[in-house]
Write a protein that holds these residues in place. Structure first.
Motif, PDB file in Angstrom:
ATOM      1  N   PRO A 278       5.979  12.019  33.520  1.00  0.00           N
ATOM      2  CA  PRO A 278       5.170  12.602  34.549  1.00  0.00           C
ATOM      3  C   PRO A 278       3.696  12.515  33.882  1.00  0.00           C
ATOM      4  CG  PRO A 278       6.385  14.233  33.033  1.00  0.00           C
ATOM      5  CD  PRO A 278       6.872  12.831  32.634  1.00  0.00           C
ATOM      6  N   GLY A 279       3.029  11.849  34.684  1.00  0.00           N
ATOM      7  CA  GLY A 279       1.522  11.411  34.421  1.00  0.00           C
ATOM      8  C   GLY A 279       1.333   9.919  33.916  1.00  0.00           C
ATOM      9  N   GLU A 280       0.492   9.832  33.243  1.00  0.00           N
ATOM     10  CA  GLU A 280       0.026   8.433  32.832  1.00  0.00           C
ATOM     11  C   GLU A 280       0.653   8.180  31.302  1.00  0.00           C
ATOM     12  OE1 GLU A 280      -1.627   6.127  34.775  1.00  0.00           O
ATOM     13  OE2 GLU A 280      -1.588   7.561  36.176  1.00  0.00           O
ATOM     14  N   LEU A 281       1.124   7.007  31.155  1.00  0.00           N
ATOM     15  CA  LEU A 281       1.999   6.788  30.065  1.00  0.00           C
ATOM     16  C   LEU A 281       0.680   6.523  28.732  1.00  0.00           C
ATOM     17  CD1 LEU A 281       4.736   6.289  28.700  1.00  0.00           C
ATOM     18  CD2 LEU A 281       4.212   3.848  29.236  1.00  0.00           C
ATOM     19  N   ARG A 282       0.902   7.193  27.757  1.00  0.00           N
ATOM     20  CA  ARG A 282      -0.050   6.755  26.680  1.00  0.00           C
ATOM     21  C   ARG A 282       0.154   5.555  26.270  1.00  0.00           C
ATOM     22  NH1 ARG A 282       1.701  11.927  22.608  1.00  0.00           N
ATOM     23  NH2 ARG A 282       0.777  10.028  21.160  1.00  0.00           N
ATOM     24  N   PRO A 283      -1.145   4.797  25.601  1.00  0.00           N
ATOM     25  CA  PRO A 283      -1.184   3.584  25.169  1.00  0.00           C
ATOM     26  C   PRO A 283      -0.149   3.215  23.943  1.00  0.00           C
ATOM     27  CG  PRO A 283      -3.462   4.681  25.083  1.00  0.00           C
ATOM     28  CD  PRO A 283      -2.368   5.709  25.409  1.00  0.00           C
ATOM     29  N   GLU A 284       0.043   4.104  23.138  1.00  0.00           N
ATOM     30  CA  GLU A 284       1.172   3.474  22.176  1.00  0.00           C
ATOM     31  C   GLU A 284       2.489   3.409  22.904  1.00  0.00           C
ATOM     32  OE1 GLU A 284       0.564   8.040  21.297  1.00  0.00           O
ATOM     33  OE2 GLU A 284      -0.573   6.471  22.125  1.00  0.00           O
ATOM     34  N   TYR A 285       2.829   4.082  23.629  1.00  0.00           N
ATOM     35  CA  TYR A 285       4.168   4.276  24.519  1.00  0.00           C
ATOM     36  C   TYR A 285       4.146   2.752  25.295  1.00  0.00           C
ATOM     37  CZ  TYR A 285       6.540   8.010  22.927  1.00  0.00           C
ATOM     38  OH  TYR A 285       7.041   9.060  22.293  1.00  0.00           O
ATOM     39  N   ALA A 286       3.045   2.432  25.958  1.00  0.00           N
ATOM     40  CA  ALA A 286       2.739   1.422  27.114  1.00  0.00           C
ATOM     41  C   ALA A 286       2.908   0.196  26.072  1.00  0.00           C
ATOM     42  CB  ALA A 286       1.384   1.436  27.727  1.00  0.00           C
ATOM     43  N   CYS A 287       2.483   0.141  24.921  1.00  0.00           N
ATOM     44  CA  CYS A 287       2.617  -1.337  23.889  1.00  0.00           C
ATOM     45  C   CYS A 287       4.115  -1.411  23.479  1.00  0.00           C
ATOM     46  CB  CYS A 287       1.705  -1.087  22.586  1.00  0.00           C
ATOM     47  SG  CYS A 287      -0.045  -1.190  23.004  1.00  0.00           S
ATOM     48  N   LEU A 288       4.668  -0.314  23.163  1.00  0.00           N
ATOM     49  CA  LEU A 288       6.101  -0.473  22.918  1.00  0.00           C
ATOM     50  C   LEU A 288       7.075  -0.764  23.888  1.00  0.00           C
ATOM     51  CD1 LEU A 288       8.556   0.069  20.795  1.00  0.00           C
ATOM     52  CD2 LEU A 288       8.481   2.395  21.761  1.00  0.00           C
ATOM     53  N   GLU A 289       6.572  -0.370  25.298  1.00  0.00           N
ATOM     54  CA  GLU A 289       7.239  -0.603  26.364  1.00  0.00           C
ATOM     55  C   GLU A 289       7.346  -2.088  26.565  1.00  0.00           C
ATOM     56  OE1 GLU A 289       7.457   0.471  31.172  1.00  0.00           O
ATOM     57  OE2 GLU A 289       5.723   0.613  30.044  1.00  0.00           O
ATOM     58  N   GLU A 290       6.117  -2.876  26.467  1.00  0.00           N
ATOM     59  CA  GLU A 290       5.925  -4.176  26.882  1.00  0.00           C
ATOM     60  C   GLU A 290       6.711  -5.083  25.755  1.00  0.00           C
ATOM     61  OE1 GLU A 290       2.381  -7.463  27.036  1.00  0.00           O
ATOM     62  OE2 GLU A 290       1.596  -5.262  26.538  1.00  0.00           O
ATOM     63  N   ALA A 291       6.789  -4.574  24.409  1.00  0.00           N
ATOM     64  CA  ALA A 291       7.367  -5.238  23.487  1.00  0.00           C
ATOM     65  C   ALA A 291       8.896  -5.259  23.795  1.00  0.00           C
ATOM     66  CB  ALA A 291       7.079  -4.955  22.183  1.00  0.00           C
ATOM     67  N   LEU A 292       9.534  -4.087  24.258  1.00  0.00           N
ATOM     68  CA  LEU A 292      10.800  -3.874  24.339  1.00  0.00           C
ATOM     69  C   LEU A 292      11.372  -4.705  25.681  1.00  0.00           C
ATOM     70  CD1 LEU A 292      12.886  -2.524  22.450  1.00  0.00           C
ATOM     71  CD2 LEU A 292      12.575  -0.356  23.978  1.00  0.00           C
ATOM     72  N   ILE A 293      10.536  -4.483  26.663  1.00  0.00           N
ATOM     73  CA  ILE A 293      10.983  -5.226  28.093  1.00  0.00           C
ATOM     74  C   ILE A 293      10.898  -6.818  27.663  1.00  0.00           C
ATOM     75  CG2 ILE A 293       9.975  -5.916  30.192  1.00  0.00           C
ATOM     76  CD1 ILE A 293      11.703  -3.192  30.102  1.00  0.00           C
ATOM     77  N   HIS A 294      10.108  -7.344  26.787  1.00  0.00           N
ATOM     78  CA  HIS A 294      10.036  -8.634  26.438  1.00  0.00           C
ATOM     79  C   HIS A 294      11.555  -9.136  25.798  1.00  0.00           C
ATOM     80  CE1 HIS A 294       9.065 -12.764  25.171  1.00  0.00           C
ATOM     81  NE2 HIS A 294       9.344 -12.390  23.931  1.00  0.00           N
ATOM     82  N   VAL A 295      11.776  -8.250  25.048  1.00  0.00           N
ATOM     83  CA  VAL A 295      13.052  -8.460  24.198  1.00  0.00           C
ATOM     84  C   VAL A 295      14.465  -8.358  25.120  1.00  0.00           C
ATOM     85  CG1 VAL A 295      14.677  -7.601  22.175  1.00  0.00           C
ATOM     86  CG2 VAL A 295      12.306  -7.644  21.667  1.00  0.00           C
ATOM     87  N   TYR A 296      14.393  -7.356  25.929  1.00  0.00           N
ATOM     88  CA  TYR A 296      15.366  -7.007  27.043  1.00  0.00           C
ATOM     89  C   TYR A 296      15.556  -8.246  27.764  1.00  0.00           C
ATOM     90  CZ  TYR A 296      17.392  -4.118  30.514  1.00  0.00           C
ATOM     91  OH  TYR A 296      18.255  -3.485  31.525  1.00  0.00           O
ATOM     92  N   THR A 297      14.244  -8.758  28.334  1.00  0.00           N
ATOM     93  CA  THR A 297      14.403 -10.038  29.212  1.00  0.00           C
ATOM     94  C   THR A 297      15.094 -11.167  28.621  1.00  0.00           C
ATOM     95  OG1 THR A 297      12.596  -8.965  30.300  1.00  0.00           O
ATOM     96  CG2 THR A 297      12.940 -11.286  30.750  1.00  0.00           C
ATOM     97  N   CYS A 298      14.733 -11.450  27.396  1.00  0.00           N
ATOM     98  CA  CYS A 298      15.253 -12.542  26.686  1.00  0.00           C
ATOM     99  C   CYS A 298      16.798 -12.207  26.371  1.00  0.00           C
ATOM    100  CB  CYS A 298      14.451 -12.671  25.368  1.00  0.00           C
ATOM    101  SG  CYS A 298      12.892 -13.264  25.201  1.00  0.00           S
ATOM    102  N   ALA A 299      17.240 -10.860  26.316  1.00  0.00           N
ATOM    103  CA  ALA A 299      18.661 -10.797  25.898  1.00  0.00           C
ATOM    104  C   ALA A 299      19.234 -11.269  27.400  1.00  0.00           C
ATOM    105  CB  ALA A 299      18.752  -9.366  25.474  1.00  0.00           C
ATOM    106  N   ILE A 300      18.523 -10.857  28.587  1.00  0.00           N
ATOM    107  CA  ILE A 300      19.349 -10.839  29.896  1.00  0.00           C
ATOM    108  C   ILE A 300      19.551 -12.310  30.032  1.00  0.00           C
ATOM    109  CG2 ILE A 300      19.067 -10.449  32.421  1.00  0.00           C
ATOM    110  CD1 ILE A 300      17.439  -7.857  31.364  1.00  0.00           C
ATOM    111  N   ASP A 301      18.476 -13.006  29.732  1.00  0.00           N
ATOM    112  CA  ASP A 301      18.351 -14.768  30.174  1.00  0.00           C
ATOM    113  C   ASP A 301      19.480 -15.180  29.206  1.00  0.00           C
ATOM    114  OD1 ASP A 301      16.533 -13.962  31.699  1.00  0.00           O
ATOM    115  OD2 ASP A 301      15.061 -14.714  30.454  1.00  0.00           O
TER     116      ASP A 301
END
Length: 401
Positions: A278-301
């Motif tokens: 709820p609201g705007e995601l804090r920058p430290e979480y946005a950075c973690l999200e970006e890194a984790l989605i990259h790993v997740y996408t590689c795993a799916i591929d």
């Protein structure tokens, strides 16, 4: 909500879909029995009972004698006779009393007697000798376990657990259809929660919003689900940790609230981790999200037929370490889903096995901060000849609003 069938009143009065006998699934089990020269399986775990007969019991007192040749025998409570007649794929249903005025023993003793009688004459019998976990019965709250007498009654029985794990790892078209329903319910419940989540409410209140939708709206879903049950762990902001209980911590503004969620729809499961902010995601979480989605996408591929399960585990953990979180996560990053929320196969770098077409896998990388906070992403993927197909329509990552 999207995906919902008829109105609540009409849907709850309709005749629910009667799943036809899944011949492909039963033939696969019998072929594996022939390879191992087993004449019958005697099972009592609720997920194996529903897998082999389509009957999902109320109390876990039930059992099945599944024959390599001939029809299966379902053994169940007298009180479940109507459910068995309506849903079971066998006409051989043998009933026992939950209470017998002449017999002070627990009901499972009567289950055993009927199972012994039904299995008599079969030379080689398989039991769930190495069963580690099992799915819930429909009552959920009080799992039923069996005493040593159950195992002693079938002398020299083989362990049927590896056979059933191998059979269950590859899903039939019907099983996938049933899992899609569970995934749809889970996603619709997240959409409902997304519109009702507010900073300051307790994590437990957020959990109830999601759970209430699953049970209330998922039961009767599209006229195809007779009973939908919700299970969840909900943590917000600094409360995000692995394997801690949902509590009275407040939902945080501008930080993710993590929903570790499971839906069981008539015995078939979905297992997700979704994140709302709820609201705007804090920058430290946005950075973690970006890194984790990259790993997740590689795993799916990576998840294509023939791909290595050990390599999948190594790939995910190396990617998370490269993002600055060595040694994480502390939980498995991939497992099967089906008649249990967690079932084989499991990806482990010291193990073995390959990804196979027809598997449904939960992929769940996560990274957590010391003292609390972090993220996990997870969805269920059907492995097709062309790769991994995501089963849930709800987005991955952090959904803000």
């Amino acid at each position: 909500m999207g995906g919902r069938g008829a109105s609540s009143s009409s849907c709850r009065k309709c005749d629910f879909v009667s799943w036809p006998r899944d011949e492909a699934k039963l033939a696969r089990v019998r072929a594996l029995m022939a390879e191992r020269e087993l004449d019958a399986l005697v099972v009592r775990a609720p997920d194996n009972v529903v897998y082999l007969t389509n009957f999902w019991g109320m109390k876990g007192y039930d059992a099945v004698v599944f024959r390599r040749e001939g029809d299966a025998t379902l053994i169940c409570l007298e009180a479940s006779a109507e459910d068995a007649a309506r849903t079971a794929w066998t006409d051989d249903v043998r009933l026992f009393a939950g209470y017998d005025e002449h017999d002070p023993r627990p009901p499972t003793a009567r289950t055993l007697e009927l199972a012994q009688e039904a299995a008599r004459g079969h030379r080689r019998v398989g039991l769930e000798l190495s069963l580690g976990t099992q799915a819930s019965d429909r009552m959920v709250g009080e799992p039923t376990t069996y005493t040593q007498a159950w195992f002693d009654a079938f002398e020299h029985a083989d362990d049927a657990t590896p056979l059933l794990a191998e059979a269950r790892a590859i899903k039939t078209e019907q099983e996938v259809e049933r899992m899609r329903l569970a995934n749809e319910i889970a996603a619709a419940a997240m959409e409902h929660t997304r519109t009702n989540l507010r900073p300051g409410m307790k994590e437990s209140e957020a959990a109830v919003i999601w759970q209430g939708f699953v049970h209330g709206e998922g039961t009767g879903w599209q006229g195809k689900v007779e009973l939908a049950l919700p299970f969840s762990l909900v943590w917000s902001g600094p409360g995000i940790k692995t394997f801690t209980a949902t509590g009275d911590r407040p939902v945080q503004a501008d930080e993710p609230t993590l929903f570790e969620i499971w839906v069981c729809a008539d015995g078939y499961w979905a297992d997700h981790t979704k994140n709302l902010c709820p609201g705007e995601l804090r920058p430290e979480y946005a950075c973690l999200e970006e890194a984790l989605i990259h790993v997740y996408t590689c795993a799916i591929d990576h998840c294509r037929p023939g791909a290595s399960l050990p390599e999948l585990d190594r790939l995910v953990r190396a990617g998370i370490a490269e993002a600055g979180y060595p040694g994480q996560p502390s939980h498995p990053i991939c497992h099967g889903v089906g008649a249990r929320a967690h079932e084989p196969p499991y990806a482990h770098q010291a193990g073995g096995g390959t990804v196979e077409e027809g598997m449904v896998l939960a992929i769940e990388p996560g990274a957590y901060w010391e003292g609390g906070g972090g993220l996990r992403v997870e969805d269920n993927f059907l492995i097709t000849a062309d790769g991994a197909e995501k089963l849930s329509p709800f987005p991955d990552g952090v959904v803000c609003g």
